[in-house]
Enzyme design. Structure first.
Site, PDB file in Angstrom:
ATOM      1  N   ILE A 209      -6.965  -4.595   7.959  1.00  0.00           N
ATOM      2  CA  ILE A 209      -8.013  -3.622   7.652  1.00  0.00           C
ATOM      3  C   ILE A 209      -9.038  -4.166   6.642  1.00  0.00           C
ATOM      4  CG2 ILE A 209      -6.599  -2.471   5.868  1.00  0.00           C
ATOM      5  CD1 ILE A 209      -7.772   0.197   6.752  1.00  0.00           C
TER       6      ILE A 209
ATOM      7  N   TYR B 218       0.850  -1.206   0.000  1.00  0.00           N
ATOM      8  CA  TYR B 218       0.000   0.000   0.000  1.00  0.00           C
ATOM      9  C   TYR B 218       0.883   1.252   0.000  1.00  0.00           C
ATOM     10  CZ  TYR B 218      -2.752   3.540   2.647  1.00  0.00           C
ATOM     11  OH  TYR B 218      -3.353   4.688   3.096  1.00  0.00           O
TER      12      TYR B 218
ATOM     13  N   ASP C 230      -1.623  -5.857   9.410  1.00  0.00           N
ATOM     14  CA  ASP C 230      -2.657  -4.859   9.125  1.00  0.00           C
ATOM     15  C   ASP C 230      -3.825  -5.623   8.499  1.00  0.00           C
ATOM     16  OD1 ASP C 230      -4.297  -2.960   7.887  1.00  0.00           O
ATOM     17  OD2 ASP C 230      -2.632  -1.601   7.468  1.00  0.00           O
TER      18      ASP C 230
ATOM     19  N   LYS D 150     -12.701   0.311   5.622  1.00  0.00           N
ATOM     20  CA  LYS D 150     -12.952  -0.553   4.455  1.00  0.00           C
ATOM     21  C   LYS D 150     -14.153  -1.462   4.691  1.00  0.00           C
ATOM     22  CE  LYS D 150      -9.077   1.222   3.128  1.00  0.00           C
ATOM     23  NZ  LYS D 150      -8.998   2.271   2.122  1.00  0.00           N
TER      24      LYS D 150
END
Ligand SMILES: Cc1ncc(COP(=O)(O)O)c(C=O)c1O
Length: 466
Positions: free
Chosen positions: A232, A145, A230, A272
């Site tokens: 998410i 990312y 992570d 998200k």
């Protein structure tokens, strides 16, 4: 001598990366069906706009929490007053239960070990401040990312060392790649403090295999370092193989109360899974009480507002709602991903087989004029300025192979997605025709080869019955 600090004037914020530049181009000429039908379609934004109606219908049925009310009585004054940085217990409890629900209740979380922060952006940075000194390094698998260059490095002074993953095995992490990244950091005199992964991956849209997770745990155990996962996108997994949270794997390996247990940390956010990036709700979860205590103090720089916590604790405590939301949202994402993949196929473009996320990792290597990052930028510019689609080039995600692009599918209407695919197909057809024309003129020139990437999930190590 400048009036501003080096941090304020330096470019380590990476705002000039093509990832952010694409957004700027979009802002100048955004597509709108009626008002600007020739505009740029935003496909570089990992937003989930598919399930707003579910949230809105819950709000319509439950007007109290959004209206600063409890049992019909105003609690405006209670919410308006100063809150401490520990956050509302009711919200932390609702959030960890939501996280468990997403993980099929295979794992439970302790509300005392969660720290609230203004989004995963803030949670990731807090973890950097807690675990590393300026100049220390974290290893990250590529592609990653693009925001991490800002979130992990900019204010903390932490360095990112890439773990080079390639298309040869569907960009999975290998033992060799981990070891090479570690050696590379050491050669640069960087002290490696940990590994950070996103699972499911942004930008790949895939979940990590059991084999990869085991490798990571063995690696951080051997090197005596941290692991940040992570997660998410954990609620966006829409087809098999299922999502395995790192906490679940640690439990399966009986790692509770071992040293490794305390060195694994999770980052989460509602940006998200619930599609609420504007609400700025994130969290970090750690088994280490010292990390929790330090992170809690640091969270005062980016708290979640009390009315947001109040509203969302009511919403997330409604189990009937959350269960239905999670499954319905996943169904919608699956449908969207299918639409994108088949639209790309019609244009002769393939992508990495994915099962999660709000995007696909698209292979346009056959459209490059040469196997270079310059050619990737050239193609990206054509797609942004001529085809009018803002997608993210792989180089902005630190991919080592030119020609890969991240394409988002959940931040627009189905009609806009169809239009974007029509535009792309027209572009590919015209490029192919041009190539064919040239190859007739020059018989030595090879015809355009189409490459079909096939990643079989069957090749991945099974991890129990998933
Ligand atoms: C992997 C990853 N981590 C963190 C973030 C930042 O999320 P938030 O909006 O919660 O700060 C994003 C956003 O795209 C992301 O993809």
């Amino acid at each position: 001598m400048g009036l501003l600090s080096r941090k304020a004037t330096g470019n380590s914020h990476v705002q000039d990366s093509s990832y952010f530049l694409g957004w700027q181009e979009y802002e100048k000429n955004p597509y709108e069906e009626k008002k600007n039908p020739e505009g740029i379609i935003q496909m570089g934004l990992a937003e989930n706009q598919l399930s707003f109606d579910l949230l809105e219908s819950w709000l319509a049925k439950n007007p109290d929490p959004a209206g600063f009310k409890r049992d019909g009585q105003s609690i405006f004054r209670e919410l308006a007053l100063f809150q401490d940085y520990h956050g509302l217990h009711a919200f932390k409890k609702a959030l960890i239960e939501f996280m468990s629900e997403i993980r099929g209740n295979e794992v439970t979380f302790d509300p005392n070990n969660i720290v609230l922060a203004a989004g995963a952006t803030s949670a990731n940075e807090i973890l950097m401040f807690c675990l590393a000194e300026p100049g220390d390094a974290f290893l990250l698998p590529t592609p990653y990312y693009p925001g991490f260059d800002r979130d992990l490095k900019w204010r903390t002074g932490v360095e990112i060392v890439p773990i080079q993953c390639t298309s040869s095995n569907g960009f999975q992490i290998t033992e060799t790649a981990l070891e090479e990244a570690y050696q590379h950091a050491q050669k640069q005199n960087l002290k490696v403090k940990g590994v950070l992964v996103t699972n499911p991956s942004n930008p790949l849209g895939t979940t990590m295999s059991c084999n990869e997770l085991n490798l990571l745990v063995d690696f951080i155990a051997a090197k005596n370092i941290h692991l940040i996962s992570d997660e998410i996108y954990s609620g966006t997994v829409f087809s098999s193989p299922g999502f395995i949270s790192i906490m679940e794997l640690l439990k399966d390996r009986n790692c509770e109360n071992t040293e490794v247990w305390n060195r694994v940390h999770i980052v989460y956010s509602l940006s998200k899974d619930l599609g609420l990036p504007g609400f700025r709700v994130g969290a970090l979860y750690s088994n280490d009480d010292m990390v929790v205590a330090a992170a809690t103090k640091m969270s005062s720089f980016g708290l979640v507002s009390s009315q947001t916590q109040y509203l969302l604790s009511a919403m997330l405590s409604d189990k009937k709602f959350t269960r239905n939301y999670i499954s319905e949202n996943q169904k919608r994402l699956k449908q969207r991903q299918k639409t994108l993949v088949s639209g790309l196929e019609k244009a002769g473009i393939s992508c990495l087989k994915s099962n999660a996320g709000l995007f696909c990792w698209v292979d346009m290597r056959h459209l490059l004029s040469s196997n270079t990052f310059e050619a990737e930028m050239e193609l990206w510019k054509k797609i942004v300025y001529d085809v009018k689609l803002n997608i993210s080039p792989g180089s902005s995600c630190h991919c080592t192979e030119p020609g890969w692009f991240r394409v988002c599918f959940a931040n627009m209407s189905a009609e806009t997605l169809h239009l974007s695919m029509q535009r792309l197909k027209a572009f590919v057809d015209s490029t192919t025709n041009l190539h064919n024309h040239q190859s007739v003129k020059n018989s030595r020139r090879k015809s355009l080869t189409k490459w079909v990437f096939r990643l079989s999930f069957d090749d991945r190590e099974p991890c129990g019955e998933r």
